[in-house]
Scaffold this motif. Structure first.
Motif, mmCIF file in Angstrom:
data_model
loop_
_atom_site.group_PDB
_atom_site.id
_atom_site.type_symbol
_atom_site.label_atom_id
_atom_site.label_comp_id
_atom_site.label_asym_id
_atom_site.label_seq_id
_atom_site.Cartn_x
_atom_site.Cartn_y
_atom_site.Cartn_z
ATOM 1 N N ILE A 58 0.841 -1.204 0.000
ATOM 2 C CA ILE A 58 0.000 0.000 0.000
ATOM 3 C C ILE A 58 0.870 1.246 0.000
ATOM 4 O O ILE A 58 0.610 2.199 -0.735
ATOM 5 C CB ILE A 58 -0.968 -0.014 1.208
ATOM 6 C CG1 ILE A 58 -2.036 -1.095 1.013
ATOM 7 C CG2 ILE A 58 -1.617 1.342 1.411
ATOM 8 C CD1 ILE A 58 -2.919 -1.321 2.228
ATOM 9 N N ARG A 62 0.912 4.045 -2.925
ATOM 10 C CA ARG A 62 0.592 5.445 -2.616
ATOM 11 C C ARG A 62 1.719 6.369 -3.054
ATOM 12 O O ARG A 62 1.484 7.473 -3.538
ATOM 13 C CB ARG A 62 0.318 5.608 -1.127
ATOM 14 C CG ARG A 62 -1.044 5.130 -0.737
ATOM 15 C CD ARG A 62 -1.354 5.448 0.702
ATOM 16 N NE ARG A 62 -2.718 5.056 1.002
ATOM 17 C CZ ARG A 62 -3.132 4.646 2.177
ATOM 18 N NH1 ARG A 62 -2.273 4.570 3.183
ATOM 19 N NH2 ARG A 62 -4.387 4.321 2.372
ATOM 20 N N ILE A 119 -5.184 -0.435 -3.827
ATOM 21 C CA ILE A 119 -5.015 0.054 -2.451
ATOM 22 C C ILE A 119 -6.299 -0.178 -1.663
ATOM 23 O O ILE A 119 -6.272 -0.638 -0.519
ATOM 24 C CB ILE A 119 -4.616 1.545 -2.450
ATOM 25 C CG1 ILE A 119 -3.183 1.712 -2.944
ATOM 26 C CG2 ILE A 119 -4.771 2.158 -1.062
ATOM 27 C CD1 ILE A 119 -2.778 3.149 -3.185
ATOM 28 N N TRP A 122 -6.651 -3.939 -0.893
ATOM 29 C CA TRP A 122 -5.737 -4.365 0.171
ATOM 30 C C TRP A 122 -6.207 -3.860 1.536
ATOM 31 O O TRP A 122 -6.132 -4.577 2.528
ATOM 32 C CB TRP A 122 -4.321 -3.883 -0.117
ATOM 33 C CG TRP A 122 -3.658 -4.574 -1.267
ATOM 34 C CD1 TRP A 122 -3.826 -5.872 -1.657
ATOM 35 C CD2 TRP A 122 -2.723 -4.005 -2.169
ATOM 36 N NE1 TRP A 122 -3.049 -6.141 -2.750
ATOM 37 C CE2 TRP A 122 -2.358 -5.016 -3.099
ATOM 38 C CE3 TRP A 122 -2.154 -2.754 -2.307
ATOM 39 C CZ2 TRP A 122 -1.452 -4.804 -4.119
ATOM 40 C CZ3 TRP A 122 -1.246 -2.543 -3.340
ATOM 41 C CH2 TRP A 122 -0.897 -3.554 -4.231
#
Length: 154
Positions: A58, A62, A119, A122
Motif C-alpha cells: 500500500i 501510494r 489500495i 488491500w
C-alpha cells in the motif's frame, strides 16, 4: 551474581532473558559482534508478516500515485525532462506500455486508477481480517470469562 538471579527466577522465560542479558554483556565487554535477528523483539511479532507485506505494498502504491499525479500534469503539458519520463516509466514497470504510444496519458490515468483500486482492495482485506479476528477473540472470551468481555467492551 548470575547464579543469584538464576536461582531467584521462577520460569523458563525469565531464565532465558537473564542468560541472554548475561551473554550480551559478555559479548559487549570482549567486543564481539552480536546478531539479535533471531531474537523475538515483541513489537515486530505483534503485527503478522502478511499484514506488514500488504501495508508495504500500500505504501509503495501510494508513493507511486503521489509522484505520478504531479508529474502526469507536467507530462501532459509536453514536459519531457528525464526525471519526469523516468517516473512515468516506473509507473508502467511490468506492463507492456511504451511511452511512444499516442494514448499514453490515458493509459497513465488508467494505471493510477488501477493502483487506487488495488489500495482499496488491500485495505479491505486488512479490515476484514481484523474484524474477523476481533469477533473470534470476543467469542472465545465470552465462553471463558463473560465479565472480562463486557468490561473490555465498555
Amino acid at each position: 551474581m548470575l547464579v543469584t538471579y538464576l536461582e531467584a527466577s521462577r520460569d523458563l522465560c525469565e531464565k532465558d532473558s537473564i542468560l541472554f542479558g548475561a551473554a550480551l554483556a559478555v559479548c559487549r565487554i570482549i567486543g564481539a559482534k552480536v546478531s539479535t535477528a533471531g531474537r523475538d523483539t515483541g513489537q515486530s511479532s505483534a503485527i503478522p508478516a502478511w499484514r506488514r507485506r500488504i501495508e508495504k505494498r500500500i505504501a509503495k502504491a501510494r508513493a507511486l500515485i503521489g509522484h505520478r499525479t504531479d508529474r502526469l500534469i507536467c507530462f501532459r503539458s509536453g514536459n519531457n525532462r528525464p526525471r519526469i519520463v523516468r517516473t512515468i516509466r516506473m509507473a508502467f514497470a511490468g506492463t507492456n506500455v511504451s511511452l511512444s504510444q499516442p494514448d499514453i496519458t490515458q493509459k497513465l490515468t488508467e494505471r493510477i486508477d488501477d493502483l487506487k483500486q488495488r489500495i482499496a482492495a488491500w485495505g479491505k482485506r486488512i479490515r476484514r481480517y481484523t474484524e474477523r479476528s476481533t469477533r473470534f477473540n470476543q467469542n472465545r472470551l465470552f465462553q471463558s470469562d463473560q465479565k472480562r468481555l463486557y468490561e473490555s467492551l465498555e
